[in-house]
Design an enzyme around this catalytic site. Structure first.
Site, PDB file in Angstrom:
ATOM      1  N   SER A  72     -28.656  -4.982 -17.960  1.00 29.62           N
ATOM      2  CA  SER A  72     -29.159  -6.271 -18.465  1.00 29.62           C
ATOM      3  C   SER A  72     -28.436  -6.942 -19.541  1.00 29.62           C
ATOM      4  O   SER A  72     -27.199  -7.230 -19.258  1.00 29.62           O
ATOM      5  CB  SER A  72     -30.797  -6.015 -18.653  1.00 29.62           C
ATOM      6  OG  SER A  72     -31.451  -7.293 -18.738  1.00 29.62           O
ATOM      7  N   ASP A  87     -35.708  -8.029  -8.341  1.00 27.55           N
ATOM      8  CA  ASP A  87     -35.731  -8.056 -10.000  1.00 27.55           C
ATOM      9  C   ASP A  87     -36.465  -9.390  -9.998  1.00 27.55           C
ATOM     10  O   ASP A  87     -35.749 -10.449  -9.605  1.00 27.55           O
ATOM     11  CB  ASP A  87     -34.532  -7.943 -10.202  1.00 27.55           C
ATOM     12  CG  ASP A  87     -34.105  -7.917 -11.922  1.00 27.55           C
ATOM     13  OD1 ASP A  87     -34.876  -8.437 -12.509  1.00 27.55           O
ATOM     14  OD2 ASP A  87     -33.276  -7.102 -12.182  1.00 27.55           O
ATOM     15  N   HIS A 100     -36.006  -4.355 -12.038  1.00 31.21           N
ATOM     16  CA  HIS A 100     -35.450  -4.316 -13.196  1.00 31.21           C
ATOM     17  C   HIS A 100     -35.692  -3.115 -14.105  1.00 31.21           C
ATOM     18  O   HIS A 100     -35.060  -3.038 -15.084  1.00 31.21           O
ATOM     19  CB  HIS A 100     -35.768  -5.735 -13.899  1.00 31.21           C
ATOM     20  CG  HIS A 100     -34.594  -5.887 -15.080  1.00 31.21           C
ATOM     21  ND1 HIS A 100     -33.295  -6.483 -14.746  1.00 31.21           N
ATOM     22  CD2 HIS A 100     -34.691  -5.999 -16.443  1.00 31.21           C
ATOM     23  CE1 HIS A 100     -32.781  -6.857 -15.795  1.00 31.21           C
ATOM     24  NE2 HIS A 100     -33.316  -6.739 -16.690  1.00 31.21           N
TER      25      HIS A 100
END
Length: 290
Positions: free
Chosen positions: A148, A224, A257
């Site tokens: 991320s 996600d 995620h």
């Protein structure tokens, strides 16, 4: 370095250290796993950069990297994501900015420039500290990856330092942070209001400006919730295609995620890095020729 913990795992050792950082002007904590091969010689160094709200602890507890790292003979370095301490400027009600959200850049705005220098910390201070530590680390063989915000950091640092990092990969990276909903406000607070200054920390614009790596690996979950507004992997794919960078983009059906996603594909990434770190460096130009 002050040793906080040392735990045997898969015949290697998982360490946690703290130290005073002259770059971030605060105490910093990081983790490093030393595989069993380090007892007989120096081992390659693989940097893992974590995402928003994380510390070194998240991947250490949830990333499931030690077994593969021990088998492959990789040292895994897990820095924190930001400066820490009561004296560090912060917005406690904003998880996308401040502590836990350093974005791996060097801030220029006066309120944040003293402490928020994570790019210099990762590239200069922490490597120098580790080189002088006596740990059996081979800094001629380095790779970098992350998740991320940390995926954003890994790609940007690799693009700007391809002479240092022989391999780069990411889990669900923020591919164009200067325009993404959850990072553009942070860039403005850290770097000021001129978007031109943000390009140095944006993967797609760095590629547009001529910075190169030979190849990269990205895994992205299709479930996600941040994929459309924050991550936008198609932008990285388009930038790599235009620049002739070999990108392996794996769209993982049904994954989100979280560290459930990361731990599932962690071994794949470690094997990918180990293969490239076993080769003689063949690509060492950070910026394409005019």
């Amino acid at each position: 370095m002050k040793q906080i913990a040392a735990n045997k795992s898969f015949e290697g050792t998982q360490y946690v250290f703290s130290h005073w950082s002259s770059t971030c002007h605060c105490n910093m904590t990081f983790a490093i796993f030393m595989p069993p091969q380090s007892e007989s010689g120096k081992v390659p160094v693989l940097w893992y950069l974590s995402g928003l709200t994380c510390t070194h602890q998240n991947v250490m507890d949830k990333g499931d990297y030690r077994q593969s790292a021990a088998e492959l003979g990789l040292a895994i370095v897990c820095p924190d994501t930001s400066p820490r301490g009561d004296e560090v400027a912060d917005e406690s009600d904003n998880w996308q900015f401040g502590k836990g959200a350093g974005f791996y850049l060097d801030a220029t705005e006066p309120r944040y420039a003293t402490h928020y220098n994570m790019q210099s910390y990762i590239l200069s201070e922490l490597p120098a500290l580790l080189e002088s530590s006596g740990l059996a680390l081979d800094f001629s063989r380095q790779g970098i990856f992350g998740h991320s915000m940390g995926g954003h950091g890994a790609i940007t640092l690799a693009l700007k330092n391809s002479d240092r990092f022989q391999s780069v990969s990411a889990f669900a990276p923020i591919t164009q942070p200067s325009t993404a909903d959850w990072s553009r406000p942070a860039f403005e607070k850290y770097l000021g209001s001129d978007p031109a200054t943000w390009r140095a920390y944006d993967s797609t614009f760095l590629i547009e400006d001529g910075f190169r790596v030979q190849e990269m690996l990205v895994d992205q979950g299709t479930a996600d919730s941040f994929i459309d507004n924050g991550l936008r992997p198609h932008l990285l794919k388009e930038a790599c295609e235009r620049a002739g960078i070999s990108l392996t983009l794996n769209m993982r059906e049904g994954y989100d995620h979280s560290y459930f996603f990361i731990s599932t594909f962690m071994a794949n990434h470690l094997r990918w890095h180990a293969e490239r770190l076993s080769r003689e460096p063949a690509f060492q130009v950070s910026r394409a020729a005019p």
